[in-house]
Scaffold this motif. Structure first.
Motif, PDB file in Angstrom:
ATOM      1  N   THR A 142     -65.996 -69.640  31.711  1.00 10.84           N
ATOM      2  CA  THR A 142     -66.756 -70.453  32.658  1.00 10.84           C
ATOM      3  C   THR A 142     -65.877 -71.558  33.210  1.00 10.84           C
ATOM      4  O   THR A 142     -64.849 -71.918  32.624  1.00 10.84           O
ATOM      5  CB  THR A 142     -67.991 -71.085  31.995  1.00 10.84           C
ATOM      6  N   TYR A 143     -66.319 -72.084  34.330  1.00  8.39           N
ATOM      7  CA  TYR A 143     -65.617 -73.186  34.987  1.00  8.39           C
ATOM      8  C   TYR A 143     -66.662 -74.162  35.506  1.00  8.39           C
ATOM      9  O   TYR A 143     -67.738 -73.755  35.966  1.00  8.39           O
ATOM     10  CB  TYR A 143     -64.776 -72.664  36.146  1.00  8.39           C
ATOM     11  N   TYR A 144     -66.334 -75.465  35.401  1.00  7.53           N
ATOM     12  CA  TYR A 144     -67.189 -76.514  35.955  1.00  7.53           C
ATOM     13  C   TYR A 144     -66.325 -77.516  36.707  1.00  7.53           C
ATOM     14  O   TYR A 144     -65.248 -77.898  36.225  1.00  7.53           O
ATOM     15  CB  TYR A 144     -67.946 -77.257  34.851  1.00  7.53           C
ATOM     16  N   TYR A 182     -53.340 -68.878  31.495  1.00 11.02           N
ATOM     17  CA  TYR A 182     -52.964 -69.741  30.356  1.00 11.02           C
ATOM     18  C   TYR A 182     -54.047 -70.790  30.088  1.00 11.02           C
ATOM     19  O   TYR A 182     -53.728 -71.961  29.834  1.00 11.02           O
ATOM     20  CB  TYR A 182     -51.611 -70.414  30.617  1.00 11.02           C
ATOM     21  N   GLY A 183     -55.306 -70.381  30.172  1.00 13.48           N
ATOM     22  CA  GLY A 183     -56.412 -71.267  29.871  1.00 13.48           C
ATOM     23  C   GLY A 183     -56.898 -72.109  31.028  1.00 13.48           C
ATOM     24  O   GLY A 183     -57.914 -72.804  30.899  1.00 13.48           O
ATOM     25  N   LYS A 184     -56.196 -72.094  32.125  1.00 11.07           N
ATOM     26  CA  LYS A 184     -56.631 -72.838  33.305  1.00 11.07           C
ATOM     27  C   LYS A 184     -57.444 -71.909  34.185  1.00 11.07           C
ATOM     28  O   LYS A 184     -56.930 -70.926  34.726  1.00 11.07           O
ATOM     29  CB  LYS A 184     -55.433 -73.385  34.090  1.00 11.07           C
ATOM     30  N   VAL A 185     -58.726 -72.225  34.295  1.00  9.72           N
ATOM     31  CA  VAL A 185     -59.661 -71.360  35.002  1.00  9.72           C
ATOM     32  C   VAL A 185     -59.863 -71.876  36.420  1.00  9.72           C
ATOM     33  O   VAL A 185     -60.015 -73.072  36.647  1.00  9.72           O
ATOM     34  CB  VAL A 185     -61.011 -71.309  34.274  1.00  9.72           C
ATOM     35  N   SER A 186     -59.842 -70.952  37.361  1.00  2.00           N
ATOM     36  CA  SER A 186     -60.149 -71.311  38.741  1.00  2.00           C
ATOM     37  C   SER A 186     -61.024 -70.233  39.347  1.00  2.00           C
ATOM     38  O   SER A 186     -60.991 -69.078  38.920  1.00  2.00           O
ATOM     39  CB  SER A 186     -58.869 -71.480  39.560  1.00  2.00           C
ATOM     40  N   CYS A 187     -61.817 -70.623  40.315  1.00  2.00           N
ATOM     41  CA  CYS A 187     -62.707 -69.686  40.978  1.00  2.00           C
ATOM     42  C   CYS A 187     -62.457 -69.767  42.469  1.00  2.00           C
ATOM     43  O   CYS A 187     -62.561 -70.841  43.054  1.00  2.00           O
ATOM     44  CB  CYS A 187     -64.170 -70.028  40.684  1.00  2.00           C
ATOM     45  N   GLN A 188     -62.144 -68.657  43.054  1.00  2.00           N
ATOM     46  CA  GLN A 188     -61.812 -68.616  44.469  1.00  2.00           C
ATOM     47  C   GLN A 188     -62.827 -67.770  45.223  1.00  2.00           C
ATOM     48  O   GLN A 188     -63.246 -66.707  44.754  1.00  2.00           O
ATOM     49  CB  GLN A 188     -60.410 -68.029  44.660  1.00  2.00           C
ATOM     50  N   LEU A 189     -63.186 -68.263  46.393  1.00  2.00           N
ATOM     51  CA  LEU A 189     -64.053 -67.455  47.238  1.00  2.00           C
ATOM     52  C   LEU A 189     -63.282 -66.274  47.793  1.00  2.00           C
ATOM     53  O   LEU A 189     -62.084 -66.387  48.072  1.00  2.00           O
ATOM     54  CB  LEU A 189     -64.592 -68.296  48.395  1.00  2.00           C
ATOM     55  N   PRO A 190     -63.943 -65.154  47.992  1.00  2.00           N
ATOM     56  CA  PRO A 190     -63.281 -64.040  48.679  1.00  2.00           C
ATOM     57  C   PRO A 190     -63.055 -64.390  50.148  1.00  2.00           C
ATOM     58  O   PRO A 190     -63.552 -65.406  50.633  1.00  2.00           O
ATOM     59  CB  PRO A 190     -64.283 -62.890  48.513  1.00  2.00           C
TER      60      PRO A 190
END
Length: 128
Positions: free
Chosen positions: A58-60, A105-113
């Protein structure tokens, strides 16, 4: 193609809670990483939270950490956003959509398509 519908918004006092749901009218949500976004009046749309297809990652965004919780309910085919300790600055229209989630490496990011699909959203108003 998954089609998403947001629900659960409303008017709440500061410090209150709301639970938003992102439901799939077509398709299975657990095949996709899903993100919640919001757009406040006069501001650009911003990412709030996202969850991997498995639900394990998850990402916040910083402003909601410790207050919001994203989760999957595979039986209901939804991705839910529990929002606690709401603040007036959380006032916005909230949207969900499919995202590309990366965990490097534990850094989560969420990118729009490239071409995100947006629904009508659900309005959250935090006011006394």
């Amino acid at each position: 193609q998954v089609q998403l519908v947001e629900s659960g918004g409303g008017l709440v006092q500061p410090g209150g809670s709301l639970s938003l749901s992102c439901a799939a009218s077509i398709g299975r949500l657990n095949e996709h990483a899903i993100g919640w976004f919001r757009q406040a009046p006069g501001k650009e749309r911003e990412g709030v939270s996202c969850i991997s297809s498995s639900g394990e990652t998850t990402y916040y965004t910083d402003s909601v950490k410790g207050r919001f919780a994203i989760s999957r309910d595979n039986a209901r085919n939804t991705v839910d956003l529990q929002m606690n300790s709401l603040k007036p600055e959380d006032t916005a229209v909230y949207f969900c959509t499919g995202v590309n989630l990366k965990n490097i490496y534990g850094k989560v990011s969420c990118q729009l398509p490239a071409l995100p699909s947006w629904g009508q959203g659900t309005r959250v108003t935090v006011s006394s």
